[in-house]
Motif scaffolding. Structure first.
Motif, PDB file in Angstrom:
ATOM      1  N   ARG A  27       0.924  -1.445   0.056  1.00 55.74           N
ATOM      2  CA  ARG A  27      -0.227  -0.212  -0.748  1.00 55.74           C
ATOM      3  C   ARG A  27       1.008   1.367  -0.072  1.00 55.74           C
ATOM      4  O   ARG A  27       2.115   0.882   0.078  1.00 55.74           O
ATOM      5  CB  ARG A  27      -1.476  -0.303   1.010  1.00 55.74           C
ATOM      6  N   HIS A  28       0.523   2.872  -0.669  1.00 59.61           N
ATOM      7  CA  HIS A  28       0.740   4.093  -0.636  1.00 59.61           C
ATOM      8  C   HIS A  28       1.263   4.066   1.682  1.00 59.61           C
ATOM      9  O   HIS A  28       0.145   3.971   2.097  1.00 59.61           O
ATOM     10  CB  HIS A  28       0.143   4.208  -1.186  1.00 59.61           C
ATOM     11  N   PRO A  29       2.370   4.848   1.155  1.00 56.92           N
ATOM     12  CA  PRO A  29       2.654   4.973   2.706  1.00 56.92           C
ATOM     13  C   PRO A  29       1.757   5.806   3.495  1.00 56.92           C
ATOM     14  O   PRO A  29       1.048   7.469   2.709  1.00 56.92           O
ATOM     15  CB  PRO A  29       4.160   5.845   2.384  1.00 56.92           C
ATOM     16  N   ALA A  30       1.356   6.386   4.645  1.00 57.67           N
ATOM     17  CA  ALA A  30       0.441   7.305   5.094  1.00 57.67           C
ATOM     18  C   ALA A  30       1.069   7.870   6.694  1.00 57.67           C
ATOM     19  O   ALA A  30       2.535   7.823   6.349  1.00 57.67           O
ATOM     20  CB  ALA A  30      -0.663   6.324   6.205  1.00 57.67           C
ATOM     21  N   ARG A  31       0.608   8.887   6.741  1.00 57.51           N
ATOM     22  CA  ARG A  31       1.414  10.246   7.780  1.00 57.51           C
ATOM     23  C   ARG A  31       2.014   9.092   8.869  1.00 57.51           C
ATOM     24  O   ARG A  31       2.319   9.237   9.691  1.00 57.51           O
ATOM     25  CB  ARG A  31       0.703  11.239   8.008  1.00 57.51           C
ATOM     26  N   THR A  32       0.778   7.759   9.336  1.00 60.08           N
ATOM     27  CA  THR A  32       1.571   7.492  10.339  1.00 60.08           C
ATOM     28  C   THR A  32       1.955   7.004  10.164  1.00 60.08           C
ATOM     29  O   THR A  32       3.180   5.802  10.890  1.00 60.08           O
ATOM     30  CB  THR A  32      -0.062   6.780  11.060  1.00 60.08           C
ATOM     31  N   ASP A  33       3.188   6.561   9.622  1.00 55.74           N
ATOM     32  CA  ASP A  33       4.276   4.879   8.627  1.00 55.74           C
ATOM     33  C   ASP A  33       5.388   6.037   8.835  1.00 55.74           C
ATOM     34  O   ASP A  33       6.505   5.792   8.980  1.00 55.74           O
ATOM     35  CB  ASP A  33       3.804   4.879   6.993  1.00 55.74           C
ATOM     36  N   LEU A  34       5.545   7.296   9.464  1.00 55.49           N
ATOM     37  CA  LEU A  34       6.537   8.009   8.977  1.00 55.49           C
ATOM     38  C   LEU A  34       7.058   7.645  10.441  1.00 55.49           C
ATOM     39  O   LEU A  34       8.978   7.666   9.927  1.00 55.49           O
ATOM     40  CB  LEU A  34       6.259   9.461   9.457  1.00 55.49           C
ATOM     41  N   ALA A  35       7.130   8.048  11.618  1.00 54.99           N
ATOM     42  CA  ALA A  35       8.162   7.184  12.205  1.00 54.99           C
ATOM     43  C   ALA A  35       8.898   5.666  12.363  1.00 54.99           C
ATOM     44  O   ALA A  35       9.855   5.416  12.588  1.00 54.99           O
ATOM     45  CB  ALA A  35       6.991   7.009  14.078  1.00 54.99           C
ATOM     46  N   SER A  36       7.827   4.887  11.937  1.00 59.11           N
ATOM     47  CA  SER A  36       7.987   3.677  11.595  1.00 59.11           C
ATOM     48  C   SER A  36       9.430   3.744  10.317  1.00 59.11           C
ATOM     49  O   SER A  36      10.368   2.771  10.284  1.00 59.11           O
ATOM     50  CB  SER A  36       7.344   2.297  11.302  1.00 59.11           C
ATOM     51  N   LEU A  37       9.315   4.546   9.006  1.00 62.68           N
ATOM     52  CA  LEU A  37      10.368   4.543   8.407  1.00 62.68           C
ATOM     53  C   LEU A  37      11.250   5.344   8.825  1.00 62.68           C
ATOM     54  O   LEU A  37      12.628   4.548   8.314  1.00 62.68           O
ATOM     55  CB  LEU A  37       9.243   5.771   6.835  1.00 62.68           C
ATOM     56  N   VAL A  38      11.518   6.383   9.955  1.00 61.84           N
ATOM     57  CA  VAL A  38      12.034   7.295  10.374  1.00 61.84           C
ATOM     58  C   VAL A  38      13.537   6.487  10.967  1.00 61.84           C
ATOM     59  O   VAL A  38      14.541   5.708  11.166  1.00 61.84           O
ATOM     60  CB  VAL A  38      11.596   7.751  11.077  1.00 61.84           C
ATOM     61  N   ALA A  39      12.557   5.396  11.906  1.00 59.08           N
ATOM     62  CA  ALA A  39      13.123   4.270  12.341  1.00 59.08           C
ATOM     63  C   ALA A  39      13.821   2.858  11.589  1.00 59.08           C
ATOM     64  O   ALA A  39      14.842   2.576  12.017  1.00 59.08           O
ATOM     65  CB  ALA A  39      12.381   3.079  13.399  1.00 59.08           C
ATOM     66  N   LEU A  40      13.404   2.916  10.145  1.00 64.30           N
ATOM     67  CA  LEU A  40      13.735   1.314   9.937  1.00 64.30           C
ATOM     68  C   LEU A  40      15.549   2.368   8.724  1.00 64.30           C
ATOM     69  O   LEU A  40      16.923   1.486   8.894  1.00 64.30           O
ATOM     70  CB  LEU A  40      13.097   1.082   8.553  1.00 64.30           C
ATOM     71  N   ALA A  41      14.999   3.637   8.447  1.00 60.62           N
ATOM     72  CA  ALA A  41      16.390   4.584   8.209  1.00 60.62           C
ATOM     73  C   ALA A  41      17.645   4.584   9.045  1.00 60.62           C
ATOM     74  O   ALA A  41      18.516   4.899   8.317  1.00 60.62           O
ATOM     75  CB  ALA A  41      15.898   5.704   7.428  1.00 60.62           C
ATOM     76  N   ASN A  42      16.960   4.195  10.408  1.00 59.91           N
ATOM     77  CA  ASN A  42      18.045   4.367  12.034  1.00 59.91           C
ATOM     78  C   ASN A  42      18.667   3.402  12.078  1.00 59.91           C
ATOM     79  O   ASN A  42      19.487   3.185  13.117  1.00 59.91           O
ATOM     80  CB  ASN A  42      17.993   5.243  12.498  1.00 59.91           C
TER      81      ASN A  42
END
Length: 226
Positions: A27-42
Motif C-alpha cells: 500500500r501507499h505510505p500514510a502519515r502514520t507510517d513516518l515514525a516507522s520509516l525513520v526507525a528503519l532508516a536509522n
C-alpha cells in the motif's frame, strides 16, 4: 574498511525450504507510517547494505518527504509499505524512476524479524509488474529495471537473481549509513526478459502478479497503486 557480516553471508534471509509462504499487502505510505520509516532508516543492521537513500532519516525530513511525495503531480518515486494481512509493517519497497523515465531502480528493505518468508522476492516481483505494466509511469514505456547490491551482501544478489535480474557490472554508490561511497554490483531486468519469464512460467495474460482491485493471488494485493 567496510565490515562484512559473515553470519549473514551464510544465510538466505528471504526464503528457506519448508517455510510457510505468508500473504502480504502493498500500500501507499500514510502519515502514520513516518515514525516507522525513520526507525528503519536509522537501523544499522538494515541500512548498511542500502544503496539508494530514499528513506527519511529524521522527523523533519519525514514531514517534507511525505508532503513532497503526496503533492507531486508527476512523481518519480513510488514507495510502498509492505504489511501482513493485519496491517503490521513488514518492510518497505520503492520504485525510483531515472531522469529519462525509461529505466527505474528497485530498492527493498525487510525488517529482520520477517526474513525467511520470501517477502523481498515476491515484493520485487510485484513491483516489477507494476513498473512494466502501469500506464501511469510508462510514458515512455519503461525499458528496464535496475537493482544495486552491496558487493559483500550475497543475500541481496540471490534475491534479485531469483527475480530474473541479470548481472550488468560493478560500480559505486553513496551509503547514508557509512556517509561515503561503497562498492556495488549492478543487476538489470529488461522488459523483454520480464515478458519472457512471465510467459515461460505460465502466467500469460492472466497476470497473477497484477495490481488490480480484485487481485490477491500469490499472497499479496495493492491498495490504490495505479
Amino acid at each position: 574498511m567496510l565490515e562484512i557480516d559473515e553470519n549473514l553471508q551464510q544465510t538466505e534471509p528471504d526464503s528457506r525450504a519448508g517455510s510457510e509462504i505468508k500473504p502480504f499487502l502493498l500500500r501507499h505510505p500514510a502519515r502514520t507510517d513516518l515514525a516507522s520509516l525513520v526507525a528503519l532508516a536509522n537501523n544499522p543492521a538494515l541500512t548498511k547494505n542500502l544503496c539508494s537513500n530514499w528513506l527519511p532519516s529524521s522527523d523533519i525530513q519525514a514531514d517534507s518527504w511525505f508532503l513532497n511525495y503526496t503533492e507531486k503531480s508527476d512523481p518519480t518515486e513510488f514507495p510502498f509499505i509492505i504489511t501482513d494481512m493485519k496491517g503490521t509493517m513488514i518492510g518497505v519497497i520503492c520504485l525510483l524512476l531515472q531522469e529519462n523515465r525509461k529505466q527505474a531502480e528497485i530498492s527493498v528493505m525487510i525488517m529482520r524479524e520477517h526474513w525467511q518468508h520470501g517477502y523481498a522476492t515476491r515484493a520485487i516481483q510485484a513491483v516489477a509488474d507494476f513498473a512494466f505494466s502501469s500506464p501511469n509511469i510508462n510514458q515512455p514505456s519503461l525499458e528496464a529495471l535496475e537493482a544495486r547490491c552491496r558487493v559483500s551482501c550475497g543475500r541481496s544478489r540471490r534475491i534479485v537473481e531469483k527475480c530474473g535480474f541479470q548481472y550488468s557490472g560493478t560500480g559505486m554508490a553513496h551509503s547514508q549509513h557509512y556517509k561515503g561511497m561503497i562498492p556495488i554490483d549492478r543487476y538489470r531486468l529488461d522488459r523483454g526478459v520480464w515478458y519472457a519469464l512471465r510467459n515461460w512460467s505460465g502466467m500469460g495474460q492472466s497476470n497473477p502478479w497484477a495490481f488490480g482491485p480484485n487481485s490477491t493471488p500469490r499472497g499479496y494485493s495493492l491498495k490504490g497503486a495505479a
